[in-house]
Scaffold this active site. Structure first.
Site, PDB file in Angstrom:
ATOM      1  N   GLU A  37       0.824  -1.215   0.000  1.00 23.75           N
ATOM      2  CA  GLU A  37       0.000   0.000   0.000  1.00 23.75           C
ATOM      3  C   GLU A  37       0.858   1.264   0.000  1.00 23.75           C
ATOM      4  O   GLU A  37       0.527   2.249  -0.648  1.00 23.75           O
ATOM      5  CB  GLU A  37      -0.950   0.012   1.213  1.00 23.75           C
ATOM      6  N   TYR A 120      -6.235   6.249   4.701  1.00 22.69           N
ATOM      7  CA  TYR A 120      -6.410   5.268   3.625  1.00 22.69           C
ATOM      8  C   TYR A 120      -5.598   3.994   3.898  1.00 22.69           C
ATOM      9  O   TYR A 120      -6.124   2.883   3.836  1.00 22.69           O
ATOM     10  CB  TYR A 120      -5.988   5.867   2.270  1.00 22.69           C
ATOM     11  N   ASP A 138      -9.096   6.256  -1.157  1.00 25.54           N
ATOM     12  CA  ASP A 138      -8.032   7.036  -1.805  1.00 25.54           C
ATOM     13  C   ASP A 138      -8.651   7.762  -3.001  1.00 25.54           C
ATOM     14  O   ASP A 138      -9.875   7.780  -3.169  1.00 25.54           O
ATOM     15  CB  ASP A 138      -6.870   6.120  -2.209  1.00 25.54           C
TER      16      ASP A 138
END
Ligand code: SF4
Length: 350
Positions: A37, A120, A138
């Site tokens: 991520e 996020y 996001d």
């Protein structure tokens, strides 16, 4: 029609049938999900794949990352940009190693307290690795939802942002939150793209108000961007005894990476006398040699227009934070992509 339930069901059916086979989709390990991520922020999945694999081969555990040599870590990150992501990963790994027994925390709030982990990323880790029913919003997800609900208020407005986050949270199915998070990202990256969304292939087209009203392309409404600032820089390649001078840069854009000495300038190109003077201020006596061309690099908010110059130093005087690099040492240093042209020019002369 239950728009929430239909949205999640149609999206997951589509995701199950044909999602991209990306390496981080084969794991629910929180460390691996977290690394993926962070790497995916501002970067396309196809670009991330080889970095992700190299990174995990070198640092297979959070402990290994916590103990990594910073220079080596930044070298592995070279080319991905936004180097603060790598430094924050390591700081967070060190914190988790000390305070959480070598694992990542298990709640959104505790994840968010780690360096570099925002709402996020915390949501994505919690949903994908821990199966918690939380949304991860996001830019991709924001775009999909603004189009699906035909939101015409600016997403720069905090009220709109909060409403989109609440909407995302309401859509999360309790039984498959991780797959839902991945499916939303997949839809935003491959179908509901910023330009020319492929609505005819979209699994949620039936309920999409943006499509129905013919306004999908114009959404989301974004705040007006500030124009990028242009900085003109003279980059100095200072040679001495088949070495070139590099300096560790501490400012935010390049923090911790090596680059060449440089100076801002106002005019068309760097004034040779000013370059010699700037080097003298660092304790290096050098004579101007010749210009070596121009390069340009666009950061998010700033553009560097760089004139590259060669200079010859009398001796390899030690410089604070500096390294007189041989050709081999230059190749091994972690340097920002912004100086790629200058680095190539330096290597040609070593
Ligand atoms: Fe996006 Fe079009 Fe799908 Fe609506 S129908 S979510 S605008 S791709």
């Amino acid at each position: 029609m239950d728009r929430e339930r239909d949205f999640a069901a149609a999206l997951l059916r589509w995701y199950d049938a044909a999602h991209r086979d990306l390496p981080w989709r084969h794991t629910r390990d929180a460390y691996r999900v977290w690394v993926s991520e962070i790497m995916l922020q501002q970067t396309r999945a196809e670009t991330v794949v080889p970095y992700y694999e190299r990174f995990l081969a070198r640092y297979p555990t959070l402990e290994a990352l916590a103990q990594a040599d910073e220079g080596e870590l930044l070298k592995l990150w070279e080319g991905l940009g936004y180097y603060s992501r790598a430094r924050n990963l390591q700081r967070a790994a060190q914190r988790a190693a000390q305070e959480c027994g070598g694992t990542l925390p298990r709640t959104v709030e505790a994840l968010r307290s780690l360096p570099g982990v925002g709402a996020y990323t915390a949501g994505a880790i919690a949903a994908i690795a821990y199966g918690l029913p939380v949304a991860a919003v996001d830019g991709n997800v924001e775009r999909v939802l603004c189009r699906y609900d035909a939101v015409t208020e600016s997403v720069g407005d905090p009220g709109t942002r909060r409403a989109v986050e609440a909407r995302a949270q309401a859509l999360v199915p309790r039984d498959r939150p991780g797959d839902f998070a991945n499916a939303m990202m997949e839809l935003g990256a491959t179908v509901c793209t910023p330009k020319n969304p492929a609505c005819l292939l979209c699994p949620v087209r039936e309920g999409c108000r943006g499509f129905e009203r013919g306004v999908a392309q114009e959404l989301p409404v974004k705040p007006r961007k500030k124009p990028q600032r242009v900085e003109r820089r003279a980059v100095m390649l200072v040679f001495c005894e088949r070495r070139v001078l590099t300096v560790r840069r501490e400012e935010r854009l390049l923090g911790g990476l090596y680059a060449f000495p440089s100076a801002l300038h106002e005019g068309e190109t760097g004034d040779p006398a000013a370059l010699v003077y700037a080097l003298e201020a660092m304790g290096v006596r050098a004579a101007y040699d010749e210009p070596l061309g121009r390069a340009r690099h666009v950061f998010t908010h700033i553009v560097w227009e760089m004139d590259v110059h060669a200079l010859a130093a009398e001796t390899c005087t030690p410089v604070e934070g500096g390294l007189w690099a041989t050709r081999e040492a230059l190749a091994a240093l972690a340097m920002p992509t912004a100086v790629r042209y200058a680095r190539e020019q330096a290597a040609l002369r070593l």
